[in-house]
Write a protein that holds these residues in place. Structure first.
Motif, PDB file in Angstrom:
ATOM      1  N   LEU A  18      29.671  40.002  22.384  1.00 27.61           N
ATOM      2  CA  LEU A  18      30.264  38.973  23.247  1.00 27.61           C
ATOM      3  C   LEU A  18      29.204  38.297  24.108  1.00 27.61           C
ATOM      4  CD1 LEU A  18      33.566  40.739  24.340  1.00 27.61           C
ATOM      5  CD2 LEU A  18      33.302  38.842  22.720  1.00 27.61           C
ATOM      6  N   SER A  19      28.201  39.028  24.531  1.00 26.87           N
ATOM      7  CA  SER A  19      27.097  38.435  25.289  1.00 26.87           C
ATOM      8  C   SER A  19      26.307  37.466  24.415  1.00 26.87           C
ATOM      9  CB  SER A  19      26.169  39.523  25.823  1.00 26.87           C
ATOM     10  OG  SER A  19      26.838  40.350  26.725  1.00 26.87           O
ATOM     11  N   PHE A  20      26.144  37.815  23.149  1.00 29.98           N
ATOM     12  CA  PHE A  20      25.446  36.930  22.216  1.00 29.98           C
ATOM     13  C   PHE A  20      26.191  35.606  22.060  1.00 29.98           C
ATOM     14  CE2 PHE A  20      24.557  35.550  17.814  1.00 29.98           C
ATOM     15  CZ  PHE A  20      23.183  35.403  17.917  1.00 29.98           C
ATOM     16  N   ILE A  21      27.503  35.695  21.958  1.00 32.86           N
ATOM     17  CA  ILE A  21      28.320  34.479  21.859  1.00 32.86           C
ATOM     18  C   ILE A  21      28.234  33.669  23.143  1.00 32.86           C
ATOM     19  CG2 ILE A  21      30.707  33.653  21.647  1.00 32.86           C
ATOM     20  CD1 ILE A  21      31.187  36.140  19.826  1.00 32.86           C
ATOM     21  N   ALA A  22      28.218  34.356  24.285  1.00 33.69           N
ATOM     22  CA  ALA A  22      28.159  33.677  25.583  1.00 33.69           C
ATOM     23  C   ALA A  22      26.856  32.908  25.757  1.00 33.69           C
ATOM     24  CB  ALA A  22      28.331  34.678  26.708  1.00 33.69           C
ATOM     25  N   ILE A  23      25.778  33.408  25.187  1.00 34.88           N
ATOM     26  CA  ILE A  23      24.496  32.710  25.310  1.00 34.88           C
ATOM     27  C   ILE A  23      24.611  31.298  24.738  1.00 34.88           C
ATOM     28  CG2 ILE A  23      22.121  32.648  24.459  1.00 34.88           C
ATOM     29  CD1 ILE A  23      22.122  35.707  24.656  1.00 34.88           C
ATOM     30  N   PHE A  24      25.139  31.185  23.534  1.00 35.89           N
ATOM     31  CA  PHE A  24      25.229  29.863  22.900  1.00 35.89           C
ATOM     32  C   PHE A  24      26.260  28.971  23.578  1.00 35.89           C
ATOM     33  CE2 PHE A  24      23.385  32.503  19.557  1.00 35.89           C
ATOM     34  CZ  PHE A  24      22.236  31.760  19.329  1.00 35.89           C
ATOM     35  N   ARG A  25      27.346  29.556  24.058  1.00 38.11           N
ATOM     36  CA  ARG A  25      28.348  28.768  24.768  1.00 38.11           C
ATOM     37  C   ARG A  25      27.769  28.183  26.051  1.00 38.11           C
ATOM     38  NH1 ARG A  25      32.660  32.360  26.582  1.00 38.11           N
ATOM     39  NH2 ARG A  25      31.372  32.508  28.407  1.00 38.11           N
ATOM     40  N   GLU A  26      26.996  28.971  26.768  1.00 37.20           N
ATOM     41  CA  GLU A  26      26.436  28.499  28.033  1.00 37.20           C
ATOM     42  C   GLU A  26      25.250  27.573  27.833  1.00 37.20           C
ATOM     43  OE1 GLU A  26      28.042  28.776  30.772  1.00 37.20           O
ATOM     44  OE2 GLU A  26      29.520  30.046  29.790  1.00 37.20           O
ATOM     45  N   ILE A  27      24.531  27.708  26.728  1.00 39.69           N
ATOM     46  CA  ILE A  27      23.477  26.727  26.417  1.00 39.69           C
ATOM     47  C   ILE A  27      24.111  25.366  26.182  1.00 39.69           C
ATOM     48  CG2 ILE A  27      21.828  26.022  24.637  1.00 39.69           C
ATOM     49  CD1 ILE A  27      20.968  28.936  24.432  1.00 39.69           C
ATOM     50  N   LYS A  28      25.244  25.361  25.485  1.00 36.42           N
ATOM     51  CA  LYS A  28      25.958  24.100  25.222  1.00 36.42           C
ATOM     52  C   LYS A  28      26.431  23.460  26.529  1.00 36.42           C
ATOM     53  CE  LYS A  28      30.169  23.825  23.670  1.00 36.42           C
ATOM     54  NZ  LYS A  28      31.384  23.932  22.866  1.00 36.42           N
ATOM     55  N   ARG A  30      24.917  23.830  29.358  1.00 38.96           N
ATOM     56  CA  ARG A  30      23.713  23.677  30.184  1.00 38.96           C
ATOM     57  C   ARG A  30      23.790  24.466  31.481  1.00 38.96           C
ATOM     58  NH1 ARG A  30      20.265  19.440  28.511  1.00 38.96           N
ATOM     59  NH2 ARG A  30      21.179  18.249  26.821  1.00 38.96           N
ATOM     60  N   ASN A  31      24.321  25.662  31.405  1.00 31.89           N
ATOM     61  CA  ASN A  31      24.406  26.565  32.547  1.00 31.89           C
ATOM     62  C   ASN A  31      23.366  27.667  32.329  1.00 31.89           C
ATOM     63  OD1 ASN A  31      25.078  28.148  34.662  1.00 31.89           O
ATOM     64  ND2 ASN A  31      27.230  28.420  34.105  1.00 31.89           N
ATOM     65  N   PHE A  32      22.143  27.392  32.775  1.00 33.05           N
ATOM     66  CA  PHE A  32      21.032  28.278  32.445  1.00 33.05           C
ATOM     67  C   PHE A  32      21.024  29.560  33.271  1.00 33.05           C
ATOM     68  CE2 PHE A  32      19.627  24.040  31.100  1.00 33.05           C
ATOM     69  CZ  PHE A  32      19.533  24.309  29.744  1.00 33.05           C
ATOM     70  N   PHE A  33      21.671  29.563  34.420  1.00 33.61           N
ATOM     71  CA  PHE A  33      21.813  30.791  35.191  1.00 33.61           C
ATOM     72  C   PHE A  33      22.674  31.787  34.410  1.00 33.61           C
ATOM     73  CE2 PHE A  33      23.596  33.255  38.815  1.00 33.61           C
ATOM     74  CZ  PHE A  33      22.387  33.727  39.322  1.00 33.61           C
ATOM     75  N   ALA A  34      23.753  31.295  33.806  1.00 36.54           N
ATOM     76  CA  ALA A  34      24.616  32.151  32.988  1.00 36.54           C
ATOM     77  C   ALA A  34      23.908  32.576  31.705  1.00 36.54           C
ATOM     78  CB  ALA A  34      25.915  31.439  32.661  1.00 36.54           C
ATOM     79  N   VAL A  35      23.059  31.709  31.168  1.00 34.38           N
ATOM     80  CA  VAL A  35      22.289  32.075  29.978  1.00 34.38           C
ATOM     81  C   VAL A  35      21.377  33.257  30.287  1.00 34.38           C
ATOM     82  CG1 VAL A  35      20.473  31.301  28.395  1.00 34.38           C
ATOM     83  CG2 VAL A  35      22.382  29.795  28.922  1.00 34.38           C
ATOM     84  N   ALA A  36      20.770  33.237  31.461  1.00 28.14           N
ATOM     85  CA  ALA A  36      19.876  34.333  31.853  1.00 28.14           C
ATOM     86  C   ALA A  36      20.655  35.652  31.968  1.00 28.14           C
ATOM     87  CB  ALA A  36      19.201  34.003  33.175  1.00 28.14           C
ATOM     88  N   PHE A  37      21.822  35.620  32.591  1.00 28.20           N
ATOM     89  CA  PHE A  37      22.615  36.836  32.722  1.00 28.20           C
ATOM     90  C   PHE A  37      23.156  37.309  31.378  1.00 28.20           C
ATOM     91  CE2 PHE A  37      22.691  36.104  37.282  1.00 28.20           C
ATOM     92  CZ  PHE A  37      22.585  37.406  37.743  1.00 28.20           C
ATOM     93  N   ALA A  38      23.566  36.388  30.521  1.00 24.76           N
ATOM     94  CA  ALA A  38      24.064  36.777  29.200  1.00 24.76           C
ATOM     95  C   ALA A  38      22.940  37.374  28.354  1.00 24.76           C
ATOM     96  CB  ALA A  38      24.687  35.579  28.497  1.00 24.76           C
ATOM     97  N   THR A  39      21.747  36.821  28.473  1.00 30.17           N
ATOM     98  CA  THR A  39      20.604  37.364  27.738  1.00 30.17           C
ATOM     99  C   THR A  39      20.251  38.759  28.238  1.00 30.17           C
ATOM    100  OG1 THR A  39      19.751  35.133  27.406  1.00 30.17           O
ATOM    101  CG2 THR A  39      18.209  36.946  27.082  1.00 30.17           C
ATOM    102  N   ALA A  40      20.255  38.933  29.557  1.00 27.62           N
ATOM    103  CA  ALA A  40      19.979  40.254  30.125  1.00 27.62           C
ATOM    104  C   ALA A  40      21.041  41.261  29.674  1.00 27.62           C
ATOM    105  CB  ALA A  40      19.920  40.180  31.637  1.00 27.62           C
TER     106      ALA A  40
END
Length: 63
Positions: A18-28, A30-40
């Motif tokens: 689910l975190s992997f899916i969230a990374i691409f959703r948040e990149i789309k 453009r919420n890079f703070f959420a991308v950082a947390f999803a990647t972590a």
């Protein structure tokens, strides 16, 4: 093999997916703070789940 630890490892793997899916959703979005947390989260939960499942499977094989 302890079933409870195996199930917990599978649940953590679901969280990692689910975190992997969230990374691409948040990149789309453009919420890079959420991308950082999803990647972590992906790195942390993914590593934990893989090592837990690896430990359980190798423990079951070796006896």
């Amino acid at each position: 093999m302890q079933v409870g630890e195996f199930v917990f490892g599978v649940m953590m793997l679901v969280v990692a997916i689910l975190s992997f899916i969230a990374i691409f959703r948040e990149i789309k979005n453009r919420n890079f703070f959420a991308v950082a947390f999803a990647t972590a989260s992906l790195l942390l939960f993914g590593w934990y789940s893989v090592m837990t499942l690896y430990s359980q499977i190798t423990g079951a094989i070796t006896g």
